[in-house]
Design a protein around this motif. Sequence first.
Motif, PDB file in Angstrom:
ATOM      1  N   LEU A 137       5.244  10.083  -4.535  1.00  0.00           N
ATOM      2  CA  LEU A 137       4.802   9.423  -3.557  1.00  0.00           C
ATOM      3  C   LEU A 137       6.314   8.783  -2.770  1.00  0.00           C
ATOM      4  N   GLY A 138       7.328   8.845  -3.681  1.00  0.00           N
ATOM      5  CA  GLY A 138       8.644   8.186  -3.610  1.00  0.00           C
ATOM      6  C   GLY A 138      10.087   9.062  -2.228  1.00  0.00           C
ATOM      7  N   VAL A 144       5.533   9.025   7.194  1.00  0.00           N
ATOM      8  CA  VAL A 144       5.014   9.611   7.031  1.00  0.00           C
ATOM      9  C   VAL A 144       3.552   9.517   6.710  1.00  0.00           C
ATOM     10  N   VAL A 145       3.643   8.069   5.833  1.00  0.00           N
ATOM     11  CA  VAL A 145       2.765   7.135   5.208  1.00  0.00           C
ATOM     12  C   VAL A 145       2.258   6.395   5.951  1.00  0.00           C
ATOM     13  N   ILE A 380      -8.955  -1.742  -5.771  1.00  0.00           N
ATOM     14  CA  ILE A 380      -8.274   0.379  -5.130  1.00  0.00           C
ATOM     15  C   ILE A 380      -6.577  -1.440  -4.481  1.00  0.00           C
ATOM     16  N   ILE A 381      -6.623  -1.839  -3.929  1.00  0.00           N
ATOM     17  CA  ILE A 381      -5.074  -1.649  -2.883  1.00  0.00           C
ATOM     18  C   ILE A 381      -4.722  -2.296  -4.185  1.00  0.00           C
ATOM     19  N   ARG A 382      -4.980  -3.007  -5.363  1.00  0.00           N
ATOM     20  CA  ARG A 382      -3.637  -3.268  -6.728  1.00  0.00           C
ATOM     21  C   ARG A 382      -3.492  -1.933  -7.159  1.00  0.00           C
ATOM     22  N   ALA A 387       1.809   1.453  -6.708  1.00  0.00           N
ATOM     23  CA  ALA A 387       2.103   3.373  -6.920  1.00  0.00           C
ATOM     24  C   ALA A 387       3.200   3.298  -5.390  1.00  0.00           C
ATOM     25  N   GLY A 388       3.578   1.886  -5.195  1.00  0.00           N
ATOM     26  CA  GLY A 388       4.547   1.508  -4.157  1.00  0.00           C
ATOM     27  C   GLY A 388       3.987   1.433  -3.211  1.00  0.00           C
TER      28      GLY A 388
END
Length: 426
Positions: A137-138, A144-145, A380-382, A387-388
Motif C-alpha cells: 500500500l505504501g 489512487v486510494v 476493520i477500520i483498525r 496498514a497506514g
Amino acid sequence: MTESFLHYVWQHQLLSGGLTTTDGQPVVVLRAGDLNHDAGPDFFNARLRIGEMEWAGNIEVHVRTSDWKLHRHTQDAAYNNIILHVVYEHDCDIVLQNGEAPLTLELKPWLHPSLIANYDSLMAPTTGSDIPCRHRLGDVPSFVVNSNLERLVVERIEAKSETVRRMLGESHGGWEDTCYWLMARYFGGKVNALAFELLAKATDQRLLARWKDNPQRTEALLMGQAGLLDGFFADDYPRQLQADYVALKTGAGLKPMDGYLWKFHRLRPSNFPTIRISQFARLVSESSNLFSTLLELTDVKQIERLFNQQAADYWKNHYQFDRVAAKSMVKRVGRMQADLLIINAWVPLLFVYGCEHGSQAHKDQAVGLLSQLPPEDNAIIRVWRQAGIEPTNAAESQALLHLYNNYCQNRRCLDCRIGFHILKRV
Ligand code: SF4
C-alpha cells in the motif's frame, strides 16, 4: 494461472514487447474488445492487425490451448468466427468446427515476471484479518486510494439501499412510511432490528400523529403495541402507560405484538428495547412527518440533534419497568448512535430518493452528509489504520469497510483500482 487473470491482462493489455502469433505473424491490438460475462467467446468486438490484415471480431482466452477441447468449443458454432485464440501456454494444435486452425497467440513470453509476482503476492494466503496488499500500500499514490474510496462509498450506499427499496415497495412508494419503518429498524440496532420494524409496521404513524407533542401517549402506544405493557406493574409510570394504551387500543382496534420478540439478553442496558422505544417515541412525537422534516435539514448537526432524543424521565433510574437502576442518568440516544442512524438509515434513504427522482443533488447530499461525520472506529477500520490508511470522515470509513468486506476478503483485487496499480508496477 487463472483465466480471470488472463482476461484482466488482455483487457488492460498488460503485455510487454511486440506480440506475434504462434506461426510468427506480428499482432497489433487496435482494440482489446469488450469482456463478455455470459456464454460465448470471452471478448467481443476486438480489432487487431495480424500480419498485413486487419481483423474485427471475437477472441477466446484460455490458460492452455488444450482447454479449447476440454470446454468442447469444437462442437460449438458460437466459436467458429473467433479471430484469435489467446492462451497462456500453447500445448497442442486445435481446429474449429469448420476444420480450420485458429490463429493463436501465446502470452507466456509477453508477461513480465513482475506482473505474475505481483498477482501471486495479492493472492497469497494472509494471516487473521490482514489485508492482502498491506505491504504494497505504501507504493500506491494517495490519489489512487482516494479515487477508489470515492467510487466505493457510492457502492456501499447502493448496497445499503436494498432495505430502503424493499420498504418502499411494501409501502407502495410511501416515503413517509418507509422513513418511519427504516428509522424504527435502525433504532433497534442489530439485535432488535426486526422487532422494531414489526412494531413500526403494527403501529400506523398516522395514529401516532394524533398525539403529536404528547410523547407519553406516543410511548404508551408504542410500548403497548410492542407487547411490553402486559401484566401487573407496581410503578405509577408503567401503570399510566398501560391505562393510556388500553384506552387507545380499544378505540383504534389495535393488536399488540408478542413481547417475547424483544431481546434484552447480552445487550448493554442503555440499548434495551424499553429505552430505545421511549427515545423513538420522542422522535416520532416531535416530528410526525419525519421524512419531510429530514429533507429540510442539510446540516448534519441538525440531524444529529433531531435523532439524539432523550428517553422519558422515568428511565433516568430504570432500564426495565419496576426495576430501579443502581445509577441514575439521562438516557439519550447519544451522538455515536445518532451518527449510525444517519449512516445506515437516512443516507441510503436520501440516496434512493435522489435516484428515484433523478436528482443528483440529493445523491450528492447523501454522500456529503457522510463526509461531515467522523470516521467509525471498529476492528476493520483498525486493520486499515495499521496498514497506514487513516480515514478522515465516515465517507472514507464506509468505503474502507466496503472495500475490506467485498473486495479484499473475496480477493477481488482485479476489480480494485489499488490492485490495478499494484499489478502493473514492474
Ligand atoms: S482488493 Fe484492493 S485493497 Fe483489497 S487486497 Fe486487493 S488490491 Fe488490496
